[in-house]
Design a protein around this motif. Sequence first.
Motif, mmCIF file in Angstrom:
data_model
loop_
_atom_site.group_PDB
_atom_site.id
_atom_site.type_symbol
_atom_site.label_atom_id
_atom_site.label_comp_id
_atom_site.label_asym_id
_atom_site.label_seq_id
_atom_site.Cartn_x
_atom_site.Cartn_y
_atom_site.Cartn_z
ATOM 1 N N ALA A 173 0.985 -1.273 -0.033
ATOM 2 C CA ALA A 173 -0.031 -0.003 0.159
ATOM 3 C C ALA A 173 0.879 1.215 -0.088
ATOM 4 O O ALA A 173 0.757 2.273 -0.609
ATOM 5 N N GLY A 174 2.039 1.247 0.744
ATOM 6 C CA GLY A 174 2.831 2.444 0.821
ATOM 7 C C GLY A 174 3.796 2.565 -0.560
ATOM 8 O O GLY A 174 3.528 3.694 -1.072
ATOM 9 N N ALA A 175 4.095 1.549 -1.168
ATOM 10 C CA ALA A 175 4.636 1.550 -2.432
ATOM 11 C C ALA A 175 3.693 2.199 -3.372
ATOM 12 O O ALA A 175 4.037 3.102 -4.300
ATOM 13 N N GLY A 176 2.276 1.556 -3.661
ATOM 14 C CA GLY A 176 1.694 1.929 -4.550
ATOM 15 C C GLY A 176 1.066 3.371 -4.263
ATOM 16 O O GLY A 176 0.694 4.157 -5.191
ATOM 17 N N ALA A 177 0.835 3.951 -3.010
ATOM 18 C CA ALA A 177 0.637 5.278 -2.773
ATOM 19 C C ALA A 177 1.801 6.282 -2.877
ATOM 20 O O ALA A 177 1.479 7.358 -3.717
ATOM 21 N N ALA A 185 -2.529 9.798 -9.752
ATOM 22 C CA ALA A 185 -3.461 8.578 -10.385
ATOM 23 C C ALA A 185 -3.617 7.546 -9.148
ATOM 24 O O ALA A 185 -2.942 6.391 -9.150
ATOM 25 N N PRO A 186 -4.628 7.665 -8.200
ATOM 26 C CA PRO A 186 -4.563 6.693 -7.046
ATOM 27 C C PRO A 186 -5.010 5.339 -7.672
ATOM 28 O O PRO A 186 -4.517 4.332 -6.803
ATOM 29 N N LEU A 187 -5.637 4.974 -8.476
ATOM 30 C CA LEU A 187 -6.295 3.565 -8.927
ATOM 31 C C LEU A 187 -5.068 3.015 -9.572
ATOM 32 O O LEU A 187 -4.818 1.845 -9.316
ATOM 33 N N ALA A 188 -4.342 3.851 -10.308
ATOM 34 C CA ALA A 188 -2.962 3.161 -11.001
ATOM 35 C C ALA A 188 -1.913 2.766 -9.859
ATOM 36 O O ALA A 188 -1.275 1.731 -9.740
ATOM 37 N N GLY A 389 2.386 -5.494 -15.049
ATOM 38 C CA GLY A 389 1.436 -4.807 -14.487
ATOM 39 C C GLY A 389 0.308 -4.232 -15.468
ATOM 40 O O GLY A 389 0.225 -3.001 -15.627
ATOM 41 N N SER A 390 -0.206 -5.073 -16.414
ATOM 42 C CA SER A 390 -1.207 -4.579 -17.080
ATOM 43 C C SER A 390 -2.227 -3.921 -16.673
ATOM 44 O O SER A 390 -2.690 -2.507 -17.423
ATOM 45 N N MET A 391 -2.923 -4.034 -15.588
ATOM 46 C CA MET A 391 -3.933 -3.101 -15.173
ATOM 47 C C MET A 391 -3.458 -1.821 -14.666
ATOM 48 O O MET A 391 -4.097 -0.778 -14.716
ATOM 49 N N THR A 392 -2.294 -2.031 -14.228
ATOM 50 C CA THR A 392 -1.570 -0.676 -13.444
ATOM 51 C C THR A 392 -1.422 0.491 -14.525
ATOM 52 O O THR A 392 -1.930 1.612 -14.412
ATOM 53 N N LEU A 396 -3.528 3.719 -15.392
ATOM 54 C CA LEU A 396 -2.835 4.890 -15.502
ATOM 55 C C LEU A 396 -2.974 5.734 -16.664
ATOM 56 O O LEU A 396 -3.301 7.147 -16.741
ATOM 57 N N MET A 397 -3.249 5.037 -17.830
ATOM 58 C CA MET A 397 -3.560 5.705 -19.028
ATOM 59 C C MET A 397 -5.072 6.554 -18.934
ATOM 60 O O MET A 397 -5.240 7.498 -19.342
ATOM 61 N N LEU A 398 -5.800 5.725 -18.326
ATOM 62 C CA LEU A 398 -7.152 6.200 -18.180
ATOM 63 C C LEU A 398 -7.135 7.645 -17.046
ATOM 64 O O LEU A 398 -7.961 8.521 -17.352
ATOM 65 N N GLU A 399 -6.367 7.468 -16.031
ATOM 66 C CA GLU A 399 -6.410 8.626 -15.110
ATOM 67 C C GLU A 399 -5.652 9.743 -15.619
ATOM 68 O O GLU A 399 -6.087 10.877 -15.284
ATOM 69 N N ILE A 400 -4.643 9.561 -16.572
ATOM 70 C CA ILE A 400 -4.057 10.908 -17.021
ATOM 71 C C ILE A 400 -4.634 11.165 -18.399
ATOM 72 O O ILE A 400 -4.198 12.461 -18.698
ATOM 73 N N THR A 401 -5.592 10.597 -18.961
ATOM 74 C CA THR A 401 -6.286 11.204 -20.259
ATOM 75 C C THR A 401 -7.814 11.241 -19.841
ATOM 76 O O THR A 401 -8.442 12.068 -20.832
#
Length: 585
Positions: A173-177, A185-188, A389-392, A396-401
């Motif tokens: 959780a810390g690394a992803g945060a 991009a919190p979901l990514a 990490g395909s979903m990552t 990320l593309m979704l959250e930045i676009t």
Amino acid sequence: MRLARLPRHHRLRQGIIAVRRWLRASEAAFIVLAAAVGVLAGLSTLIQSWLAHGLQHLFYGVTINRLSALASIRHPWRLLALPLGALALIGLNRWLALRGRTPVDVVEANALHGGRIAMFDNLVIGAQTVISNGCGASVGLEAAYAQLGGGLASWLGQKVHLRRADLRTLVGAGAGAGVGAAFGAPLAGAFYAFEIVIGTYGTAAVAPVITASLVAAAIMRALGPEPWLMATTAVRMITLGDYVAYALLGLLCAGLGIAVMRLVTAAERVMQAITRSSSWRPLAGALLLMPIAWVSPQALSAGHGALHLDLALKPPIAFLLGVLALKVAASVVSLASGFRGGLFFASLFLGSLAGQAFGEVANLWGFGIDPNDAALVGMAALSVSIVGGSMTLALLMLEITHDFALMGVVLTAALVSSAITREAFGYSFSTWRLHVRGSDIRSPRDIGWLTTLTAGRMMRRDWTAVQAGTSVGVFRQTVPPGSVSKVVLVDESGHYGGIIPMAAAHAATLDPDLPIETVARLQDKVLMPAMGIRAILDALDEAGADELAVVNAEGQVVGVLSEKHARRRYLEEIEADQKRMFGEM
């Protein structure tokens, strides 16, 4: 009243025990702890970003712009920042060598050490990465963001004595945060935790991981710069031909990603051979980077500014391919020479260059592909190949676009790239680097428990031995039928000579005057105390034996291990690992 009279350290210990029980019993309490980790990760990401940008401002004079977006290096003396940064790293590395420390990164810690990372390791890795990025080396800060975020989570989790599974979740959780805060991009960030650091999607981990990432992104948004967004085509029609074209782009990106990872290792070996593994290797790398940076500043640092610049200016194919080659060379030299950092954002930049070039070439052949869209798809596809990490990357593309229509082709290219990379290579960049150092880590899944299942720990010490030279007749009198199934043959000094099956030793056709070693088997098949469970099972299968002797470095027998016991212990630990994954332990 009785509690108040206890010494202070006793009251503190009881308080920690109470907090630990609370965290184990309450999911809400663990989510609160994850939110605290999100605050720490967001602040650490912000501080590291400020420090690296401050060094770039000091060395190169950049202000609100990004280093890689500079049109040119007007004053060549500014490139002396690279050897200065190398000298700083050399000094830090020598200090580490004197202390005999090798820092552990967050993926290795979660895979092998149950999420336990020393704070010293986090600070060292963070310092190395900030220096490397700040002086202009072609590495990103994302690895340091994940390291500090996960490291602070590990420190906090160890303070409250979390269980192994909970600590691994908190570290992820810390690394992803940290990554989520960096990109806004919190979901990514949450999926980075699951796919890159934890290695599994556990239902019990969803809420704390997402909470930490959301809090960290909120901290970054409140105190740092605005998260960067990327414009895409406003109106598009995604056709079957687009899916085919972008699947081909995913295939090309997988090949490029594998090539980059192998080039880093090959260049590292060449650099070690040339410098004879000297501690001055970063300085040699800095000298090689200076002419690359002079030709194109876009090869410097991670490439944030250059990515946006190239998408806005839409340069010709030759320029894109030239920068792609220079950026690959700069990244390979930087990592091979000992500069610290990751390839996360560098792979995004490289993917955007490859995608833009692919789109331009496709349009020359009459395909109606938007180069900006191709750049975004290439970013995801190449990063999936290198980082995993395909979903990552899709999120990320979704959250930045904020572009849902593009997600279908992004996922297509990402999945193709991921499948090809796994099939042809089998590693992400982080696990490949660990593999090169001798580790068998292929993913961040928790395999630390495997290190405890050694022959020395599982062996039986109540084995029966017979000395070489004993006759079959004497052996039959000493070891009657039914007492044991096998006997270990040793010499006068206890050295291993083989295993004697009782059925063979008591066979009616066997001459009683023969020496007992006549029926000994498996003379050259033994186990060593430090052998892990996988090597043990392989050795048992290869020997076709249901039991092997364990010998020390001098060849003396110290125990016996049966296949039945080894496999039972292995299956017990797998079952326990599954329970930990689903929060049942």
